[in-house]
Design a protein around this motif. Structure first.
Motif, PDB file in Angstrom:
ATOM      1  N   LYS A 193      50.423  53.438  45.180  1.00  0.00           N
ATOM      2  CA  LYS A 193      51.229  54.205  44.235  1.00  0.00           C
ATOM      3  C   LYS A 193      52.020  55.291  44.963  1.00  0.00           C
ATOM      4  N   SER A 235      37.245  44.951  40.329  1.00  0.00           N
ATOM      5  CA  SER A 235      38.577  44.432  40.045  1.00  0.00           C
ATOM      6  C   SER A 235      39.494  44.897  41.164  1.00  0.00           C
ATOM      7  N   GLU A 236      40.720  44.376  41.195  1.00  0.00           N
ATOM      8  CA  GLU A 236      41.650  44.846  42.218  1.00  0.00           C
ATOM      9  C   GLU A 236      41.892  46.340  42.062  1.00  0.00           C
ATOM     10  N   GLU A 237      41.891  46.834  40.806  1.00  0.00           N
ATOM     11  CA  GLU A 237      42.104  48.256  40.565  1.00  0.00           C
ATOM     12  C   GLU A 237      40.939  49.083  41.099  1.00  0.00           C
ATOM     13  N   SER A 238      39.702  48.632  40.861  1.00  0.00           N
ATOM     14  CA  SER A 238      38.544  49.411  41.317  1.00  0.00           C
ATOM     15  C   SER A 238      38.434  49.392  42.834  1.00  0.00           C
ATOM     16  N   GLU A 277      40.924  51.818  44.129  1.00  0.00           N
ATOM     17  CA  GLU A 277      40.475  53.192  43.913  1.00  0.00           C
ATOM     18  C   GLU A 277      39.359  53.573  44.876  1.00  0.00           C
ATOM     19  N   GLN A 317      34.079  48.220  38.438  1.00  0.00           N
ATOM     20  CA  GLN A 317      34.688  47.933  37.140  1.00  0.00           C
ATOM     21  C   GLN A 317      33.583  47.680  36.127  1.00  0.00           C
TER      22      GLN A 317
END
Length: 873
Positions: free
Chosen positions: A183, A226-229, A232, A242
């Motif tokens: 990001k 998950s890809e997000e976790s 992070e 996740q």
């Protein structure tokens, strides 16, 4: 464990890159790649030494000419080396495992690739690829049942990286192009995207099954990611998962049982993630156990218990006693190793091995070492390709296996028996009292002078070449890398694992000076006596002399502005040295006083030293010891103030470092004196008390195994000598440092002489650090002293009072340097400046001599400086 990709790094800047991943983010991946040339091999060896256990490192060595260098890199811990065909054949002929090699393909066309890999089963590397479609095609043709294929890109981008990752190739991506926070850095390649590019999930919600383990590989629990976790987790350096119900789950956010991320890996089938973490707090499970499968077992459980005992041991705990008594702990390790050697049956071996593991792990925890670090060391050893013969040292093979051996290779039943209160008597048939502690004895009238001189030789030190070879790289590292290098060496040598800064700045927190009233009173008494003695050394006024009418010469003193005081912390805590160095610096008026002393394993400094630092007005305490501390004081770092003079005793490495920096004009630093191990020489006649003599000898022998003590006996009879020998043994065997004393006594001597004149001749020849006169009319004998660091006169003046509280300084020249150097005194902290002031009459009076001497030396400008003033040619 599958390697999803490699981050390509520059060895010169990986710890402090200008962009991309820093060393912490790199460690989450754990797999790094570096290309070497002839100029960077030294950097590679240093890097491997610094990163053992942190990274799995792959080196491209295809441009190196030396096969020996390549083998040495593998032996030093390189996971694999990328080699050309000629190097591959040479390494195979040297019987190097082909699993440790990757063949660098000479080109990227399909035919070049086919020709290169034919007839070999090693991994391959296609580098600087431009034609992605071609590589895709041959990867598909090559199939999945094949060696690993590594690929780097002429123009790396996320699309091409993901294409080849999905075909199970291993991309090599420059670390400066990677990011753990897409990001913030959308133009960079996301680590989480590459990491997960080849991961599969059979769950309808697409979450990835995730096994969480500690650094030893013990399963803590099962979660989902998950890809997000994952992104992070990499961004925050924490365990983030996740939750199937609540979204992102930051482990420990509410309970405080957080996790520090160590790394993320994949299993062999790419359908399970493995999070490696450092678990904080009570444990992983919501039931407050270490794991979701119950409490730890075995060595992990023991480590957990020992850590608790070290920080808050219950009263009467045996483990707490071991932590507070290192000699007892060492003795128990030797004892249990011996008993394991004697064990015969399976149950006996298991029982004794468990005991040995307990005491060995206690030693590790006391040293700030973890099981994980021990296992990393084992893994590093397993990667070695050079094998030693592996025979036992002679000291362990020439005596029966049932006898105990200490860590120096000397037979040492006494070290065990003298320090352990819970010994198994039936396994220790030899009584300590039977092994006498006794000095060698020579009657000077019966020996040639050469033999007496040989008897007075100090214990041999390691060769200066050997010492300098170790110290020079340390000094260079501090000069070039400052705080970072200082922290690394402190962690390596002092096992201080929690330090984030190498300096403790004044004002020092009161919480760091928690001392008993008795200790505070003792320090205050010593402080005041030392202050009085050194204050009395002050010059009342400048020296002014009129050498001839109108010519006035003067000398005045000024304090050295910045001084660094080295306080050792090896085998003993030495607040007394902080006093002896710090009080004169304070009295002299030095503007900046910096103390350097090794920290304890938890990163703290002993409260006694902090208390002294506060009393003398020290600016800061450098939490470091050894050559690295000396270098930091000499050159300064980001946090350590540079000083003008370094004072204080230390081991051979400290002394070598002091000598090196004092001879480096770029350092601009001086030192007090060279130094060696502690020593004492006692002169005793028939009036001496045998118990006093023995106690004085032992007070120095307990400093270290390389210390030396000398007794010069003036006209003593055999019964009188025997009385001293008996006292020496009787007193020594009940001392807690008896094993150290034995080492010192091995190279200590008694010389029997006919009279006091001969005694003082030998004493002046030896030039002892401490000279004790236990003789009749001792005060008159002081007139015969030519060489000594400090003299202790009469039977009521033990050397101990000089070490602590009388007021004289205990930082003294050793190893014979008392012939050339004084001990530390007020003059050690001041410098003298001379001045001259002439009237016109004075210049006339002295001018003729000046002009004539300048003429003789053919320095015309010198002559004219006078003649112009006097108006003469």
């Amino acid at each position: 464990m599958h390697c999803p990709f490699l981050a390509s790094i520059d060895l010169a800047s990986y710890t402090n890159p200008t962009q991309g991943l820093d060393s912490k983010a790199l460690s989450f991946i754990g797999n790094v790649f570096a290309k070497l040339d002839q100029t960077s091999t030294d950097d590679a060896f240093l890097y491997l030494q610094q990163t053992v256990g942190l990274f799995t490192t792959y080196f491209d060595v295809s441009s190196l000419s030396s096969t020996d260098d390549i083998i040495s890199l593998l032996d030093s811990g390189a996971a694999k080396v990328f080699v050309n065909r000629q190097q591959l054949d040479q390494l195979v002929s040297n019987k190097i495992d082909q699993d440790r090699m990757v063949l660098v393909l000479p080109g990227n066309t399909k035919q070049e690739i086919i020709d290169a890999i034919s007839g070999t089963s090693v991994d391959v590397y296609s580098h600087q690829v431009r034609d992605i479609e071609l590589v895709e095609a041959w990867l598909k043709e090559y199939g999945t049942d094949r060696p690993e294929v590594f690929v780097s890109f002429a123009s790396p981008d996320i699309e091409n990286v993901l294409k080849l990752s999905k075909l199970s190739a291993i991309p090599i991506i420059p670390a400066e192009l990677l990011t753990v926070d897409p990001k913030v850095n959308p133009e960079s390649i996301s680590v989480s995207a590459v990491l997960l590019s080849n991961v599969t999930s059979d769950r309808p919600d697409g979450l990835f099954t995730t096994l969480v383990t500690d650094e030893r590989g013990i399963a803590l629990g099962l979660v989902y990611s998950s890809e997000e976790s994952v992104a992070e987790s990499l961004r925050t350096g924490r365990g983030v998962y996740q939750s199937r119900k609540r979204g992102l789950w930051y482990k420990g956010e509410s309970s405080g049982d957080i996790q520090e991320l160590v790394g993320i890996t994949l299993d062999c089938d790419h359908d399970c993630l493995r999070y490696i973490v450092k678990q904080k707090g009570r444990g992983f499970c919501h039931l407050a156990t270490a794991t979701c499968f119950g409490p730890y077992r075995g060595l992990s459980r023991l480590q957990q218990t020992l850590r608790r005992r070290m920080s808050s041991a219950p009263e009467g705990s045996y483990t707490a006693r071991l932590f507070s008594d290192p000699l007892l702990l060492n003795a128990k390790i030797v004892e249990e190793a011996n008993e394991l050697c004697q064990a015969n049956t399976k149950s006996e071996v298991a029982f004794e091995a468990a005991d040995l593991f307990y005491f060995a792990l206690t030693k590790c925890i006391a040293s700030g070492l973890t099981l994980e670090e021990v296992e990393q060391n084992l893994d590093a050893k397993s990667s070695k390709v050079k094998r030693r013969k592996g025979d036992a040292k002679v000291a362990y093979t020439t005596k029966p296996a049932t006898q105990d051996c200490n860590l120096n290779g000397r037979m040492s039943n006494e070290a065990v028996k003298g320090n352990s209160s819970s010994l198994k008597a039936n396994n220790n048939p030899v009584k300590l009292q039977e092994e006498r502690i006794q000095m060698r004895r020579y009657v000077t009238a019966e020996e040639p002078p050469e033999k007496i001189q040989e008897a007075l030789r100090r214990p041999s030190q390691r060769s200066s070449e050997q010492i300098m070879g170790i110290v020079h790289p340390i000094i260079e590292a501090i000069k070039t890398r400052g705080d970072a290098a200082l922290l690394e060496y402190t962690h390596k040598f002092d096992k201080a694992i929690t330090l984030t800064s190498p300096v403790l700045h004044a004002p020092f927190p009161h919480s760091l000076m928690q001392l008993s009233p008795e200790t505070i009173q003792a320090i205050d008494t010593s402080f005041e006596n030392i202050r009085r003695f050194h204050a009395a050394q002050k010059e009342e006024k400048p020296l002014v002399v009129e050498t001839m009418p109108g010519v006035v010469c003067s000398r005045f003193s000024r304090p050295i502005e910045r001084v660094g005081l080295y306080v050792p912390g090896g085998t003993a805590i030495l607040p007394s040295t902080a006093l002896m160095l710090g009080v004169p610096a304070m009295v002299a008026g030095c503007k900046k006083i910096v103390i350097a002393s090794p920290p304890r394993s938890d990163g703290s400094i002993t409260p006694e030293i902090v208390y002294v630092a506060q009393k003398i007005g020290a600016e800061s305490i450098v939490l470091a010891g050894g050559a690295q501390a000396v270098a930091a004081l000499a050159y300064g770092t980001e946090s350590v103030s540079k000083v003008d003079k370094i004072l204080g005793p230390g081991n051979q490495f400290v002394t070598a470092a002091k000598m090196i920096v004092s001879n480096d004009t770029s350092a601009g630093v001086s030192i007090d004196m060279p130094a060696g191990p502690s020593e004492v020489l006692v002169v005793a006649d028939e009036s001496a008390n045998p118990a006093f003599v023995a106690s004085d000898l032992l007070s120095q022998a307990e400093h270290g195994v390389d210390s030396q003590v000398v007794l010069i006996a003036v006209g003593l009879t055999e019964p009188q000598l025997a009385a001293i020998d008996d006292e020496l043994h009787t007193q020594a065997i009940v001392l807690p440092r008896v094993d150290i004393i034995r080492g010192a006594i091995e190279h200590s001597v008694t010389l029997v002489v006919k009279d006091i004149a001969e005694a003082m001749m030998l004493s002046n020849l030896y030039a002892p650090e401490h000279l004790i006169l236990q003789v009749q009319d001792a005060e008159s004998v002081v007139a015969l002293v030519e060489n000594a660091g400090s003299v202790f006169v009469g039977q009521w003046t033990p050397e101990s009072v000089g070490d602590y509280s009388a007021g004289v300084n205990h930082s003294l020249p050793t190893y014979g340097y008392a012939k050339q150097y004084s001990g530390v005194n007020l003059g050690s902290y001041i410098k003298h400046i001379t001045s001259s002031q002439l009237t016109k009459e004075g210049l006339r009076n002295v001018g003729g001599a000046v002009m004539q001497l300048a003429k003789v030396e053919e320095l015309e400008a010198h002559r004219r400086a006078v003649s112009l003033r006097l108006g003469v040619n």
